[in-house]
Design an enzyme around this catalytic site. Structure first.
Site, mmCIF file in Angstrom:
data_model
loop_
_atom_site.group_PDB
_atom_site.id
_atom_site.type_symbol
_atom_site.label_atom_id
_atom_site.label_comp_id
_atom_site.label_asym_id
_atom_site.label_seq_id
_atom_site.Cartn_x
_atom_site.Cartn_y
_atom_site.Cartn_z
ATOM 1 N N CYS A 123 -5.406 -11.848 -1.573
ATOM 2 C CA CYS A 123 -3.959 -11.833 -1.825
ATOM 3 C C CYS A 123 -3.372 -13.248 -1.817
ATOM 4 O O CYS A 123 -2.280 -13.474 -2.344
ATOM 5 C CB CYS A 123 -3.246 -10.977 -0.777
ATOM 6 S SG CYS A 123 -3.941 -9.324 -0.651
ATOM 7 N N ILE A 125 -22.175 9.156 2.059
ATOM 8 C CA ILE A 125 -21.614 7.976 1.381
ATOM 9 C C ILE A 125 -20.087 8.072 1.367
ATOM 10 O O ILE A 125 -19.519 9.075 0.920
ATOM 11 C CB ILE A 125 -22.140 7.859 -0.071
ATOM 12 C CG1 ILE A 125 -23.668 7.829 -0.075
ATOM 13 C CG2 ILE A 125 -21.572 6.611 -0.744
ATOM 14 C CD1 ILE A 125 -24.280 7.735 -1.467
ATOM 15 N N TYR A 126 -19.457 7.033 1.856
ATOM 16 C CA TYR A 126 -17.989 6.956 1.864
ATOM 17 C C TYR A 126 -17.546 5.948 0.794
ATOM 18 O O TYR A 126 -18.300 5.047 0.431
ATOM 19 C CB TYR A 126 -17.492 6.460 3.221
ATOM 20 C CG TYR A 126 -17.765 7.390 4.368
ATOM 21 C CD1 TYR A 126 -16.767 8.206 4.881
ATOM 22 C CD2 TYR A 126 -19.029 7.438 4.968
ATOM 23 C CE1 TYR A 126 -17.012 9.054 5.956
ATOM 24 C CE2 TYR A 126 -19.280 8.281 6.036
ATOM 25 C CZ TYR A 126 -18.269 9.088 6.523
ATOM 26 O OH TYR A 126 -18.518 9.926 7.589
ATOM 27 N N ALA A 127 -16.308 6.096 0.325
ATOM 28 C CA ALA A 127 -15.742 5.101 -0.597
ATOM 29 C C ALA A 127 -14.311 4.814 -0.193
ATOM 30 O O ALA A 127 -13.547 5.736 0.117
ATOM 31 C CB ALA A 127 -15.811 5.603 -2.041
ATOM 32 N N LYS A 172 27.001 -1.119 9.542
ATOM 33 C CA LYS A 172 26.393 -0.085 8.695
ATOM 34 C C LYS A 172 25.360 -0.820 7.848
ATOM 35 O O LYS A 172 25.707 -1.479 6.862
ATOM 36 C CB LYS A 172 27.440 0.577 7.801
ATOM 37 C CG LYS A 172 28.294 1.585 8.547
ATOM 38 C CD LYS A 172 29.257 2.283 7.604
ATOM 39 C CE LYS A 172 30.567 1.541 7.560
ATOM 40 N NZ LYS A 172 31.667 2.236 6.919
HETATM 41 C C1 LIG Z 1 -5.159 -12.256 -6.901
HETATM 42 C C2 LIG Z 1 -4.916 -11.024 -6.087
HETATM 43 C C3 LIG Z 1 -3.742 -10.924 -5.339
HETATM 44 C C4 LIG Z 1 -3.494 -9.773 -4.602
HETATM 45 N N1 LIG Z 1 -2.344 -9.698 -3.876
HETATM 46 C C5 LIG Z 1 -2.107 -8.598 -3.106
HETATM 47 C C6 LIG Z 1 -0.958 -8.513 -2.277
HETATM 48 O O1 LIG Z 1 -0.148 -9.451 -2.212
HETATM 49 N N2 LIG Z 1 -0.770 -7.371 -1.559
HETATM 50 C C7 LIG Z 1 -1.656 -6.338 -1.593
HETATM 51 O O2 LIG Z 1 -1.453 -5.339 -0.906
HETATM 52 N N3 LIG Z 1 -2.757 -6.396 -2.366
HETATM 53 C C8 LIG Z 1 -3.004 -7.496 -3.116
HETATM 54 N N4 LIG Z 1 -4.139 -7.559 -3.876
HETATM 55 C C9 LIG Z 1 -5.035 -6.392 -3.906
HETATM 56 C C10 LIG Z 1 -5.945 -6.391 -2.689
HETATM 57 O O3 LIG Z 1 -6.573 -7.618 -2.583
HETATM 58 C C11 LIG Z 1 -6.935 -5.262 -2.852
HETATM 59 O O4 LIG Z 1 -6.242 -4.042 -2.895
HETATM 60 C C12 LIG Z 1 -7.941 -5.195 -1.716
HETATM 61 O O5 LIG Z 1 -8.604 -6.408 -1.542
HETATM 62 C C13 LIG Z 1 -8.963 -4.090 -2.023
HETATM 63 O O6 LIG Z 1 -9.946 -4.087 -1.065
HETATM 64 P P1 LIG Z 1 -11.400 -3.590 -1.440
HETATM 65 O O7 LIG Z 1 -12.195 -3.682 -0.197
HETATM 66 O O8 LIG Z 1 -11.321 -2.326 -2.156
HETATM 67 O O9 LIG Z 1 -11.926 -4.645 -2.516
HETATM 68 P P2 LIG Z 1 -12.024 -6.214 -2.446
HETATM 69 O O10 LIG Z 1 -11.223 -6.755 -1.332
HETATM 70 O O11 LIG Z 1 -11.757 -6.715 -3.806
HETATM 71 O O12 LIG Z 1 -13.548 -6.470 -2.108
HETATM 72 C C14 LIG Z 1 -14.558 -6.001 -2.926
HETATM 73 C C15 LIG Z 1 -15.758 -6.913 -2.791
HETATM 74 O O13 LIG Z 1 -16.905 -6.193 -3.178
HETATM 75 C C16 LIG Z 1 -17.811 -7.066 -3.780
HETATM 76 N N5 LIG Z 1 -18.742 -6.268 -4.586
HETATM 77 C C17 LIG Z 1 -18.444 -5.506 -5.668
HETATM 78 N N6 LIG Z 1 -19.549 -4.894 -6.136
HETATM 79 C C18 LIG Z 1 -20.568 -5.288 -5.334
HETATM 80 C C19 LIG Z 1 -21.956 -5.003 -5.324
HETATM 81 N N7 LIG Z 1 -22.505 -4.196 -6.223
HETATM 82 N N8 LIG Z 1 -22.707 -5.586 -4.367
HETATM 83 C C20 LIG Z 1 -22.138 -6.411 -3.446
HETATM 84 N N9 LIG Z 1 -20.833 -6.711 -3.422
HETATM 85 C C21 LIG Z 1 -20.064 -6.158 -4.354
HETATM 86 C C22 LIG Z 1 -16.928 -7.984 -4.585
HETATM 87 O O14 LIG Z 1 -17.570 -9.226 -4.800
HETATM 88 C C23 LIG Z 1 -15.689 -8.114 -3.709
HETATM 89 O O15 LIG Z 1 -15.721 -9.310 -2.943
HETATM 90 C C24 LIG Z 1 -4.428 -8.711 -4.617
HETATM 91 C C25 LIG Z 1 -5.606 -8.819 -5.351
HETATM 92 C C26 LIG Z 1 -5.867 -9.965 -6.069
HETATM 93 C C27 LIG Z 1 -7.149 -10.082 -6.859
#
Ligand SMILES: Cc1cc2nc3c(=O)[nH]c(=O)nc-3n(C[C@H](O)[C@H](O)[C@H](O)COP(=O)(O)OP(=O)(O)OC[C@H]3O[C@@H](n4cnc5c(N)ncnc54)[C@H](O)[C@@H]3O)c2cc1C
Length: 546
Positions: free
Chosen positions: A42, A271-273, A427
């Protein structure tokens, strides 16, 4: 027992760290494709802009610090290439040593995030997208080569943040958005305020136009416009990264995310997601939704760890609360917007207000544009949006909390919120939304929205502007007559019709006038949010939309 986590950022690291805190002996392995773990995605746009100066500030943890504190085995630059569900192993590719190996799991947590959508436009290979630390390094290098002109494709949260940060770096910036407005979670009359702010700070905004081709030095638009572009950034949205899940035969939901149950279990119970890759359950209608936001990813990480550890879990539905800064403005939203309610055919009442951030007599109060959407039968809060320079975050967070707690819109009036003149009004703006909602729900007043004025005028309603002649002279809704509220009682004979739409600056004097007219036997409706909402809406400035 071994838990393997794929993805070591928001959701993945939350799950891993929580699991360690719950189970001292669990074996926890985190596999992360990029070279970094637990990084602040973020914060990435602010590193591009130089607001966050230190590269190290983006890195909240390292594999070494996670090993030291949590004994979590974090393997960066390592990619899971396949899941063998029958044997409960994942195939891992070590990207540094170019070797592959198998890793067995008892539980697997998928948190691979979302991938930026890259549209199939000729020349798109030149465009940069922002997801990882490596991406931000590439983008920052490109900005440091001092481009004359950058084009950002996409006016969503990340697009507007990047545009702001490029301007911060003194790069002339155009932003192209295919729909008629920026920030899709907002309704158009609120998004207009953001478009104004972008233009005010020099962003060359192209709304309702799309990119057809990217050349070596330009970005070509469908309208025929050609934009100079040394640097092109694409931020048109993200889609759940479901590649591993699909190949492993896990169920994918209707919206294209990994299907999960209330405990974030996939169709395979081991498996969880979580996070951006997984579908969520919407709190309002119980249907699947995609909410690619950090709060939900973190929360679901905790849910999954608790479930694996056998603890009682409160399932989490989502309302999609979000906030973004655009230059001097704060923009925040929660729940559904009007566009979505209309698309789903769900009835609603809309309330617009323009309160001060704190008491008007204390210096520095700033106007906030607030919008509340309410179920006309139950009074349930369906959503809210706020745009302003101060105090927006507090109001939307209070409303989001009220939604989570199941309060109705009128009950917002009952909230006892902290007040002293530098901070609020006796208010609070949130209380005021509650009062207005209650007046509408109980039939004390009726209102029309900015986009319903033309229709009402067509039906023969008289438009009566009850502001002062001076305010009226500065601009009003076309066709309106001016009868100031304080003279209305004595000038009722000037109203030649019983059907009246009342217009004032923000809706407050209009409320007084509407009540007076209704008591006098008129069918009077107040313009929600008054002239302030109308004159910043597409109804007043259609030329700015496209
Ligand atoms: C530029 C930017 C700004 C953002 N700003 C905000 C904000 O201000 N507020 C907000 O609420 N949200 C924001 N977000 C969204 C927020 O970052 C995501 O919602 C959050 O990080 C999601 O978490 P996640 O664990 O699902 O995925 P991520 O945090 O994206 O992590 C996923 C990770 O999995 C890794 N990965 C993927 N596939 C594989 C694989 N096959 N093997 C190994 N590793 C793998 C990737 O490299 C990545 O590092 C922003 C996102 C971005 C890109």
């Amino acid at each position: 027992m071994r838990t393997v986590v794929i993805g070591g950022v928001a959701g993945g690291m939350s799950a891993a760290a929580r699991l360690r805190r719950l189970d001292h002996d669990a074996e926890i392995v985190v596999i992360e494709r990029s070279g970094y773990v637990s990084y602040a995605n973020c914060g990435l746009p602010y590193y591009v802009g130089g607001v966050i100066e230190e590269h190290g500030s983006l890195l909240l943890q390292t594999p070494a610090s996670l090993d030291e504190r949590f004994r979590i085995d974090v393997r960066v630059s390592s990619e899971v290439t396949a899941i063998d569900r029958d044997r409960r192993v994942v195939h891992v590719r070590d990207l540094v040593e170019s070797r592959s190996y198998e890793l067995a799991y008892d539980y697997l947590v998928l948190s691979p995030g979302a991938t930026p959508v890259i549209p199939p436009i000729p020349g798109i290979e030149r465009a940069l997208a922002l997801r990882t630390v490596e991406d931000v390094e590439r983008m920052t290098e490109a900005v440091e080569r001092t481009p004359d002109h950058a084009v950002v494709i996409g006016g969503g949260f990340i697009g507007v943040e990047i545009a702001e940060n490029l301007v911060h770096r003194a790069v002339a910036t155009s932003l192209v958005e295919a729909t008629p407005q920026v920030l899709a979670p907002l309704d158009p009359e609120m998004a207009h305020l953001v478009a104004d702010e972008l233009r005010r700070h020099g962003v060359d905004l192209h709304l309702g136009d799309s990119v057809t081709r990217i050349t070596e030095s330009t970005v070509e638009l469908a309208s025929g416009t050609s934009l100079d572009a040394d640097l092109v950034i694409v931020a048109i949205g993200v889609r759940p990264d479901t590649s591993l899940a699909r190949e492993a035969g896990l169920a994918i939901g209707a919206l294209g995310g990994i299907e999960v149950d209330e405990f974030n279990r996939t169709s395979d119970p081991t498996i969880y997601a979580i996070g951006d890759a997984a579908e969520k359950t919407d709190a309002l209608d119980g249907e699947a939704s995609l909410v690619p936001l950090a709060n939900v990813a973190n929360r679901h990480g905790r849910v999954v760890a608790d479930h694996i550890a056998g603890r009682h879990v409160r399932p989490v539905t989502t309302i999609g609360t979000a906030i973004v800064k655009v230059f001097d403005l704060t923009i925040a939203t929660t729940g559904w917007n009007e566009k979505r309610l209309v698309a789903k055919g769900r009835p609603f009442l809309a309330v617009h207000t323009h309160p001060g951030s704190h008491a008007g007599y204390y210096p520095g109060a700033q106007k906030i544009a607030l919008k509340l959407l309410v179920d006309p039968e139950s009074g349930a809060i369906l959503g809210a949006q706020g745009v302003g320079t101060e105090g927006v975050d507090k109001r939307i967070d209070v409303i989001a909390t009220a939604m989570r707690g199941g309060l109705t819109a009128p009950e917002l009036a009952d909230l006892e919120l902290a007040y002293a003149p530098p901070f609020s009004s006796a208010k609070d703006p949130v209380n005021m939304l509650g009062y207005v909602a209650e007046n509408l729900l109980t039939g004390l007043v009726d209102s029309v929205q900015w986009h319903e004025i033309v229709e009402h005028a067509g039906q023969g309603y008289l438009l009566v502007d009850v502001r002062t002649p001076r305010e009226f002279a500065r601009g009003s809704v076309p066709g309106a007559i001016n009868v100031p509220v304080d003279e209305l009682r004595d000038r009722l004979d000037e109203l030649d019709r019983k059907d009246v739409v009342v217009i004032c600056q923000v809706g407050q004097r209009g409320h007084v006038a509407t009540r007076l007219l209704r008591d006098a036997g008129y069918n009077a409706k107040n313009l929600s949010g008054g002239y302030q909402t109308w004159h910043k809406s597409p109804a007043a400035t259609p030329h700015l939309v496209a």
